[in-house]
Write an enzyme that holds these catalytic residues in place. Sequence first.
Site, PDB file in Angstrom:
ATOM      1  N   ASN A   1      37.831  40.088  48.420  1.00  0.00           N
ATOM      2  CA  ASN A   1      38.399  39.773  47.113  1.00  0.00           C
ATOM      3  C   ASN A   1      38.080  40.938  46.161  1.00  0.00           C
ATOM      4  O   ASN A   1      36.912  41.273  45.947  1.00  0.00           O
ATOM      5  CB  ASN A   1      37.775  38.455  46.610  1.00  0.00           C
ATOM      6  CG  ASN A   1      38.284  38.065  45.242  1.00  0.00           C
ATOM      7  OD1 ASN A   1      38.436  38.891  44.357  1.00  0.00           O
ATOM      8  ND2 ASN A   1      38.534  36.779  45.056  1.00  0.00           N
TER       9      ASN A   1
ATOM     10  N   HIS B   1      43.049  36.990  42.795  1.00  0.00           N
ATOM     11  CA  HIS B   1      43.270  35.736  42.061  1.00  0.00           C
ATOM     12  C   HIS B   1      43.979  36.094  40.765  1.00  0.00           C
ATOM     13  O   HIS B   1      43.403  36.734  39.895  1.00  0.00           O
ATOM     14  CB  HIS B   1      41.905  35.079  41.783  1.00  0.00           C
ATOM     15  CG  HIS B   1      41.997  33.746  41.112  1.00  0.00           C
ATOM     16  ND1 HIS B   1      40.891  32.968  40.867  1.00  0.00           N
ATOM     17  CD2 HIS B   1      43.049  33.051  40.627  1.00  0.00           C
ATOM     18  CE1 HIS B   1      41.257  31.849  40.264  1.00  0.00           C
ATOM     19  NE2 HIS B   1      42.562  31.882  40.106  1.00  0.00           N
TER      20      HIS B   1
ATOM     21  N   ARG C   1      44.743  34.953  37.613  1.00  0.00           N
ATOM     22  CA  ARG C   1      44.374  33.863  36.703  1.00  0.00           C
ATOM     23  C   ARG C   1      45.375  33.756  35.568  1.00  0.00           C
ATOM     24  O   ARG C   1      46.015  34.746  35.199  1.00  0.00           O
ATOM     25  CB  ARG C   1      42.976  34.144  36.116  1.00  0.00           C
ATOM     26  CG  ARG C   1      41.860  33.767  37.064  1.00  0.00           C
ATOM     27  CD  ARG C   1      40.522  33.860  36.362  1.00  0.00           C
ATOM     28  NE  ARG C   1      39.488  33.191  37.120  1.00  0.00           N
ATOM     29  CZ  ARG C   1      39.138  31.917  36.948  1.00  0.00           C
ATOM     30  NH1 ARG C   1      39.703  31.187  36.021  1.00  0.00           N
ATOM     31  NH2 ARG C   1      38.202  31.391  37.692  1.00  0.00           N
TER      32      ARG C   1
ATOM     33  N   ARG D   1      42.448  37.734  33.324  1.00  0.00           N
ATOM     34  CA  ARG D   1      41.197  38.405  32.919  1.00  0.00           C
ATOM     35  C   ARG D   1      40.812  39.542  33.862  1.00  0.00           C
ATOM     36  O   ARG D   1      40.060  40.417  33.502  1.00  0.00           O
ATOM     37  CB  ARG D   1      40.057  37.408  32.789  1.00  0.00           C
ATOM     38  CG  ARG D   1      39.602  36.825  34.108  1.00  0.00           C
ATOM     39  CD  ARG D   1      38.387  35.971  33.929  1.00  0.00           C
ATOM     40  NE  ARG D   1      38.703  34.714  33.296  1.00  0.00           N
ATOM     41  CZ  ARG D   1      37.988  33.597  33.475  1.00  0.00           C
ATOM     42  NH1 ARG D   1      36.910  33.615  34.228  1.00  0.00           N
ATOM     43  NH2 ARG D   1      38.324  32.477  32.902  1.00  0.00           N
TER      44      ARG D   1
ATOM     45  N   GLU E   1      45.475  34.024  45.355  1.00  0.00           N
ATOM     46  CA  GLU E   1      44.939  32.754  44.857  1.00  0.00           C
ATOM     47  C   GLU E   1      45.626  32.430  43.543  1.00  0.00           C
ATOM     48  O   GLU E   1      45.660  33.286  42.639  1.00  0.00           O
ATOM     49  CB  GLU E   1      43.433  32.876  44.591  1.00  0.00           C
ATOM     50  CG  GLU E   1      42.601  33.014  45.830  1.00  0.00           C
ATOM     51  CD  GLU E   1      41.133  33.176  45.471  1.00  0.00           C
ATOM     52  OE1 GLU E   1      40.756  33.029  44.296  1.00  0.00           O
ATOM     53  OE2 GLU E   1      40.359  33.460  46.380  1.00  0.00           O
TER      54      GLU E   1
ATOM     55  N   THR F   1      35.587  30.162  39.726  1.00  0.00           N
ATOM     56  CA  THR F   1      36.129  28.890  40.210  1.00  0.00           C
ATOM     57  C   THR F   1      34.972  27.972  40.620  1.00  0.00           C
ATOM     58  O   THR F   1      34.332  28.192  41.643  1.00  0.00           O
ATOM     59  CB  THR F   1      37.075  29.139  41.406  1.00  0.00           C
ATOM     60  OG1 THR F   1      37.908  30.248  41.082  1.00  0.00           O
ATOM     61  CG2 THR F   1      37.938  27.930  41.682  1.00  0.00           C
TER      62      THR F   1
ATOM     63  N   HIS G   1      33.084  31.674  48.350  1.00  0.00           N
ATOM     64  CA  HIS G   1      32.445  31.532  47.042  1.00  0.00           C
ATOM     65  C   HIS G   1      30.935  31.749  47.112  1.00  0.00           C
ATOM     66  O   HIS G   1      30.224  31.027  47.803  1.00  0.00           O
ATOM     67  CB  HIS G   1      32.713  30.195  46.359  1.00  0.00           C
ATOM     68  CG  HIS G   1      32.550  30.322  44.879  1.00  0.00           C
ATOM     69  ND1 HIS G   1      33.567  30.762  44.058  1.00  0.00           N
ATOM     70  CD2 HIS G   1      31.469  30.170  44.097  1.00  0.00           C
ATOM     71  CE1 HIS G   1      33.121  30.840  42.828  1.00  0.00           C
ATOM     72  NE2 HIS G   1      31.839  30.499  42.822  1.00  0.00           N
TER      73      HIS G   1
HETATM   74  N1  PXP Z   1      37.506  32.047  47.615  1.00  0.00           N
HETATM   75  C1  PXP Z   1      38.080  31.479  46.531  1.00  0.00           C
HETATM   76  C2  PXP Z   1      39.133  30.444  46.760  1.00  0.00           C
HETATM   77  C3  PXP Z   1      37.716  31.871  45.220  1.00  0.00           C
HETATM   78  O1  PXP Z   1      38.304  31.294  44.154  1.00  0.00           O
HETATM   79  C4  PXP Z   1      36.749  32.882  45.071  1.00  0.00           C
HETATM   80  C5  PXP Z   1      36.351  33.321  43.687  1.00  0.00           C
HETATM   81  O2  PXP Z   1      37.438  33.771  42.988  1.00  0.00           O
HETATM   82  C6  PXP Z   1      36.212  33.470  46.224  1.00  0.00           C
HETATM   83  C7  PXP Z   1      36.586  33.020  47.484  1.00  0.00           C
HETATM   84  C8  PXP Z   1      35.236  34.605  46.148  1.00  0.00           C
HETATM   85  O3  PXP Z   1      34.073  34.217  45.538  1.00  0.00           O
HETATM   86  P1  PXP Z   1      32.955  35.307  45.229  1.00  0.00           P
HETATM   87  O4  PXP Z   1      33.546  36.288  44.277  1.00  0.00           O
HETATM   88  O5  PXP Z   1      31.847  34.509  44.665  1.00  0.00           O
HETATM   89  O6  PXP Z   1      32.617  35.963  46.549  1.00  0.00           O
END
Ligand code: PXP
Length: 239
Positions: free
Chosen positions: A7, A43, A45, A49, A70, A101, A192
Amino acid sequence: MINLGVNIDHVATVRNARGEKHPNPSTAAKNAIKFGANSITIHLREDRRHINDNDLKIISSIKRIPLNLEIAANSKMLKIALKYKPNYVCLVPEKRQEITTEGGLNLKKNKKKIKHAVQKLNNSKIRTSLFINPSINDIKMAYEIGSDCVEIHTGKISNLIKAKKNFKKEFVKIKKCAIFAKSLNLKVHAGHGLDYKTTKTLNQIKQITEYNIGHFIIGESIQHGLKKVIKKFIKILKK
Ligand code: PXP
C-alpha cells in the site's frame, strides 16, 4: 503462494505535505513491483488526503502493475472504480475523522448497498474483496453478497503483539475465520497495522494468501530502502 500487496498511500502523504510532486507514488508503485511485490494497493479516500484521482489515473494505466483499489461502497466511488477498472477492488468503511481505517465493514447494516457494488464490479471483471473484522457472521454475509475475497482486519492482533500482550484469543479467532472462509471458497487476505513480527505470526495461518501492508513498509523504507524492506517481507512469507 502468498502474495504481498504494498500500500503506497503514505508516499502520497509525504508528497502532499509539501503540495508538490515529490515523492511520486507511481514511481514507488513501479519500484515495489520491480522489487517483488505482487500488487499495489491505493485507497482513494473521499477527502483525498493521500492518493488523488490523478494518481489513480496514472497507476491504473500502467499495465504491469496489478492494482488493488480500496474505496468506500458508495455510488461516487463505484463510478470512479468502473471508469479506471483496477484489477481488484477492496470495499472498506470510511469515516472522515478517522486517522486510518479503524474497523471492518458493517455488512449487516449495508448489505444491500455492498451487494450492489460487488455485482457491478463483478460484471466488470474486477475481483472484489470486503474488508471485515474477524467474525464468522461477516464471512457468511460476504459469501452471500458474492464477494471473491475477504480481507481480515488485523489491527487488533497487531496492537496486542506490539504491546507484548496475550494475542492467542485473537489469533484463534482469525484462524477460525480464515478456515471457514476458505471452506466457502472465499480467498482470505489480511491487512492493517502489520509489521515483520505480526506478519510472521499470522503467516502460520495457511489459509491467508495475501497480505496488504502500507504504513510499516513505507516508514521502514525511509531507513532501509523499499527494496530491502520488500525482500525481507517476501522472505517471511516464503517460510
Ligand atoms: N488493508 C486495508 C483494507 C486498509 O484499509 C489498510 C489501511 O489503509 C491496509 C490494508 C494497510 O494498513 P497499514 O497501512 O496499517 O499497513
